[in-house]
Write a protein that holds these residues in place. Structure first.
Motif, mmCIF file in Angstrom:
data_model
loop_
_atom_site.group_PDB
_atom_site.id
_atom_site.type_symbol
_atom_site.label_atom_id
_atom_site.label_comp_id
_atom_site.label_asym_id
_atom_site.label_seq_id
_atom_site.Cartn_x
_atom_site.Cartn_y
_atom_site.Cartn_z
ATOM 1 N N ALA A 167 -12.199 -12.867 5.217
ATOM 2 C CA ALA A 167 -11.384 -11.909 4.452
ATOM 3 C C ALA A 167 -11.575 -12.170 2.959
ATOM 4 N N ARG A 168 -11.358 -11.112 2.154
ATOM 5 C CA ARG A 168 -11.450 -11.283 0.697
ATOM 6 C C ARG A 168 -10.103 -10.947 0.081
ATOM 7 N N THR A 169 -9.822 -11.531 -1.094
ATOM 8 C CA THR A 169 -8.586 -11.214 -1.821
ATOM 9 C C THR A 169 -8.943 -10.615 -3.175
ATOM 10 N N VAL A 170 -8.101 -9.668 -3.622
ATOM 11 C CA VAL A 170 -8.301 -8.984 -4.900
ATOM 12 C C VAL A 170 -6.992 -9.010 -5.683
ATOM 13 N N PRO A 171 -6.965 -9.645 -6.878
ATOM 14 C CA PRO A 171 -5.744 -9.632 -7.675
ATOM 15 C C PRO A 171 -5.418 -8.242 -8.192
ATOM 16 N N LEU A 172 -4.144 -7.839 -8.112
ATOM 17 C CA LEU A 172 -3.719 -6.501 -8.540
ATOM 18 C C LEU A 172 -2.592 -6.633 -9.561
ATOM 19 N N PRO A 173 -2.894 -6.576 -10.874
ATOM 20 C CA PRO A 173 -1.832 -6.614 -11.876
ATOM 21 C C PRO A 173 -0.896 -5.419 -11.711
ATOM 22 N N MET A 174 0.404 -5.656 -11.747
ATOM 23 C CA MET A 174 1.369 -4.571 -11.602
ATOM 24 C C MET A 174 2.660 -4.963 -12.301
ATOM 25 N N ALA A 175 3.245 -4.021 -13.049
ATOM 26 C CA ALA A 175 4.537 -4.272 -13.694
ATOM 27 C C ALA A 175 5.656 -3.831 -12.752
ATOM 28 N N TYR A 176 6.835 -4.383 -12.931
ATOM 29 C CA TYR A 176 7.981 -4.023 -12.090
ATOM 30 C C TYR A 176 8.595 -2.721 -12.596
ATOM 31 N N GLU A 177 7.795 -1.632 -12.478
ATOM 32 C CA GLU A 177 8.216 -0.296 -12.925
ATOM 33 C C GLU A 177 7.632 0.733 -11.964
ATOM 34 N N GLU A 178 8.390 1.811 -11.740
ATOM 35 C CA GLU A 178 7.913 2.847 -10.821
ATOM 36 C C GLU A 178 6.558 3.390 -11.260
ATOM 37 N N GLU A 179 6.373 3.557 -12.587
ATOM 38 C CA GLU A 179 5.124 4.138 -13.102
ATOM 39 C C GLU A 179 3.939 3.247 -12.727
ATOM 40 N N SER A 180 4.104 1.933 -12.934
ATOM 41 C CA SER A 180 3.025 0.993 -12.657
ATOM 42 C C SER A 180 2.667 0.992 -11.165
ATOM 43 N N ALA A 181 3.703 1.017 -10.308
ATOM 44 C CA ALA A 181 3.465 1.040 -8.858
ATOM 45 C C ALA A 181 2.773 2.351 -8.455
ATOM 46 N N ALA A 182 3.206 3.465 -9.079
ATOM 47 C CA ALA A 182 2.602 4.777 -8.754
ATOM 48 C C ALA A 182 1.132 4.801 -9.161
ATOM 49 N N ALA A 183 0.820 4.219 -10.337
ATOM 50 C CA ALA A 183 -0.570 4.200 -10.813
ATOM 51 C C ALA A 183 -1.454 3.403 -9.847
ATOM 52 N N LEU A 184 -0.930 2.264 -9.400
ATOM 53 C CA LEU A 184 -1.692 1.443 -8.451
ATOM 54 C C LEU A 184 -1.885 2.196 -7.128
ATOM 55 N N ALA A 185 -0.815 2.863 -6.668
ATOM 56 C CA ALA A 185 -0.893 3.611 -5.403
ATOM 57 C C ALA A 185 -1.883 4.774 -5.511
ATOM 58 N N ARG A 242 6.979 1.841 -1.387
ATOM 59 C CA ARG A 242 7.494 3.198 -1.622
ATOM 60 C C ARG A 242 6.450 4.053 -2.324
ATOM 61 N N ALA A 243 5.777 3.476 -3.306
ATOM 62 C CA ALA A 243 4.761 4.232 -4.045
ATOM 63 C C ALA A 243 3.594 4.603 -3.131
ATOM 64 N N LEU A 244 3.183 3.682 -2.261
ATOM 65 C CA LEU A 244 2.094 3.966 -1.312
ATOM 66 C C LEU A 244 2.502 5.095 -0.372
ATOM 67 N N GLN A 245 3.742 5.033 0.124
ATOM 68 C CA GLN A 245 4.214 6.093 1.038
ATOM 69 C C GLN A 245 4.251 7.427 0.319
ATOM 70 N N ASP A 246 4.689 7.429 -0.945
ATOM 71 C CA ASP A 246 4.725 8.686 -1.717
ATOM 72 C C ASP A 246 3.315 9.246 -1.913
ATOM 73 N N GLU A 247 2.297 8.370 -1.872
ATOM 74 C CA GLU A 247 0.889 8.801 -1.964
ATOM 75 C C GLU A 247 0.335 9.204 -0.597
ATOM 76 N N GLY A 248 1.146 9.096 0.434
ATOM 77 C CA GLY A 248 0.694 9.444 1.774
ATOM 78 C C GLY A 248 -0.077 8.340 2.472
ATOM 79 N N VAL A 249 -0.060 7.132 1.918
ATOM 80 C CA VAL A 249 -0.706 5.995 2.586
ATOM 81 C C VAL A 249 0.211 5.507 3.709
ATOM 82 N N ASP A 250 -0.303 5.398 4.929
ATOM 83 C CA ASP A 250 0.505 5.003 6.073
ATOM 84 C C ASP A 250 0.652 3.481 6.109
#
Lengths: 340, 340
Positions: free
Chosen positions: A223-241, A265-273
């Motif tokens: 398996a591989r790991t990928v660091p994902l910078p994200m701020a504790y804000e809805e906008e940041s989570a939505a951008a990542l999603a 929540r952001a992933l679900q809002d993007e339709g990611v299951d």
């Protein structure tokens, strides 16, 4: 209330001499009574007279003077460590302090904010503590520890990922949290695992260690790991999603339950299951994590109890160890719910 | 590291006399240099020699000795107040401490846990603080305040719902949170309003005040309020939800966002439609409250900033006021989202 505040306190505050005069006893007697010196026998009427005089004048002993007389204090210094993301829960601190108070120590929280390790060690040394306990991000260097020891601290206890020479060490290894989360995801058959790294400064140290643990767990597993910078804000989570599918990731360890809830929540809002397309794991086992659907998988962290730490401090103060003690005091295990 | 810990510190710790001997200067010179006394001119080479000697011996000044010489301290005492449910955010404490440090005060957190008001006041007085700031549940009585003032505290600042005689008072009135929530629900046409009262001891004081404010807001409006004891556990929320329809309530103010999220989920699991059948309002405006569907309505609370409080403390220390100051430092307003 009658003092002129401009006057130095030494003159404005009532002294033990004032109490002695009012009670008609010696200053030594006042000191024996008010410091509850057991060694000296003093009649109950005298005790009552001294206490009444102190009460009337509003006199309280001067801790500084007492510690100079005694040559040492019963003060345990601990940096204020209120930064979020640490492994120790609020009740740990309250339990630790109550237990030390029961053992007749005075806990003083001081200098966790905005001082580096050696500045802090010097500031603590000025208080002549009998013990120093460092649970937070502020850790003294080996030099800081020797400074504290030479100024009379009988025990310096550090809690964290790395030991410091000369100090007792309680291992709280955040790497295990990342390792437990990623180990769980690999066990669930995931191979492309994102690891959320908060952009906020508070959790920085935690985040690096959890990422390190996550990488170690993936090593050699395919398996591989990928660091994902994200701020504790809805906008940041939505951008990542929004760019999620482009990353080709099939799982994410989201630092902790709060970041995980936000990202899920952001992933679900993007339709990611979740969990079919992407498994999500948090850490901390927050009750709120069970409120979302799917219920959030998490890592449960068990650490030292405040009571146990207080007992250790008391023991090493009373019987200073020849060698610093090392104890391992954190366990982390994945809790599988519905999101992974 | 070489000290025998059994020896009292007074003997084992290096003294300013040791530093003076090694540097070949007087003890007074050592004290001037290490306490950065501006009044006295001392040559740079001498300063360097003294600092080098102190470094070599691991000597640091004794805060107690210094405060006895000076007759006062620059210590600001604040009880540790880490109990959940209070209106002041974590960053408030960090900001407050950093700002006071910038103003060259030493912040010591002490005695918030397990001491009542007057015990705590006496313990604080022993440290001879220049100021005492009480934001938590531990508030001194008028007697405690006078004790602190007579022991030399130039300012005693209390933050809370009620003023204390002789102390500066910053109003943080939790009642407003309950009033804002219930006012909003009444405005939305609700008439039978439950008010969650946590069973946990931590938020007890907060909860009583929020309930009081909720009742006051309902008075004369034709709406009624009903206290609803609930623990922060899924079981407790489920039990309350199970008997919800029997209560005939059409709205609930759930103490804060965490309790509100827990109860709203339990109501939904019981098939209660939020907000159609029952409106739900929390408090605190947690980001997580926006993750549930419907999005949680809440009460946003604005309080004093740590910086502003630090500046007030510094001002009243430098220019002690004839009369204690009263400031009102909390605003609460409802934020309407989807759950109400």
């Amino acid at each position: 209330m009658s003092q002129t505040p401009r006057q130095p306190v030494g003159r404005s505050a009532p002294t033990s001499a004032d109490v002695a005069r009012l009670a008609g006893v010696s200053r030594a007697t006042v000191s024996y009574v008010l410091n509850n010196t057991a060694a000296v026998r003093i009649s109950e009427p005298t005790r009552l007279r001294v206490r009444a005089a102190a009460e009337e004048l509003g006199y309280v002993p001067h801790a500084a003077a007492r510690s100079l007389r005694a040559g040492h204090t019963r003060t345990v210094v601990m940096p204020s460590a209120r930064l979020p993301g640490g492994p120790l829960p609020v009740r740990f601190y309250d339990e630790f302090q109550s237990e030390l108070r029961r053992l007749e120590y005075t806990v003083v929280e001081y200098g966790g904010v905005g001082l580096d390790g050696d500045e802090a060690a010097r500031a603590w040394a000025e208080l002549r503590p009998v013990a120093v306990v460092c649970p937070g991000a502020t850790q003294p260097s080996a030099y800081g520890v020797s400074l504290l020891r030479r100024s009379g601290a009988r025990a310096v206890v550090t809690l964290g990922p790395h030991p410091t020479r000369g100090a007792h060490f309680l291992a709280l290894d955040e790497r295990r949290i990342g390792a437990a989360a990623v180990g769980h995801l690999i066990h669930r058959g995931r191979r492309a695992i994102g690891v959320v790294v908060p952009r906020e400064p508070g959790p920085k140290l935690c985040a690096e260690l959890r990422l390190e643990g996550a990488r170690a767990a993936a090593e050699g597993s395919g398996a591989r790991t990928v660091p994902l910078p994200m701020a504790y804000e809805e906008e940041s989570a939505a951008a990542l999603a929004a760019r999620w599918r482009a990353t080709g990731l099939d799982a994410v360890f989201a630092f902790d339950d709060a970041y995980a809830m936000l990202l899920m929540r952001a992933l679900q809002d993007e339709g990611v299951d979740v969990p079919r397309e992407t498994a999500v794991v948090g850490a901390g086992d927050l009750l709120l994590g069970r409120l979302l659907r799917p219920r959030l998988s998490t890592v449960r962290v068990d650490t030292v109890s405040g009571r146990r730490l207080a007992e250790l401090v008391d023991r090493v103060v009373r019987e200073p160890a020849a060698e610093p003690e090392h104890h391992d005091l954190m366990a982390a295990r994945a809790v599988h719910r519905e999101s992974s």
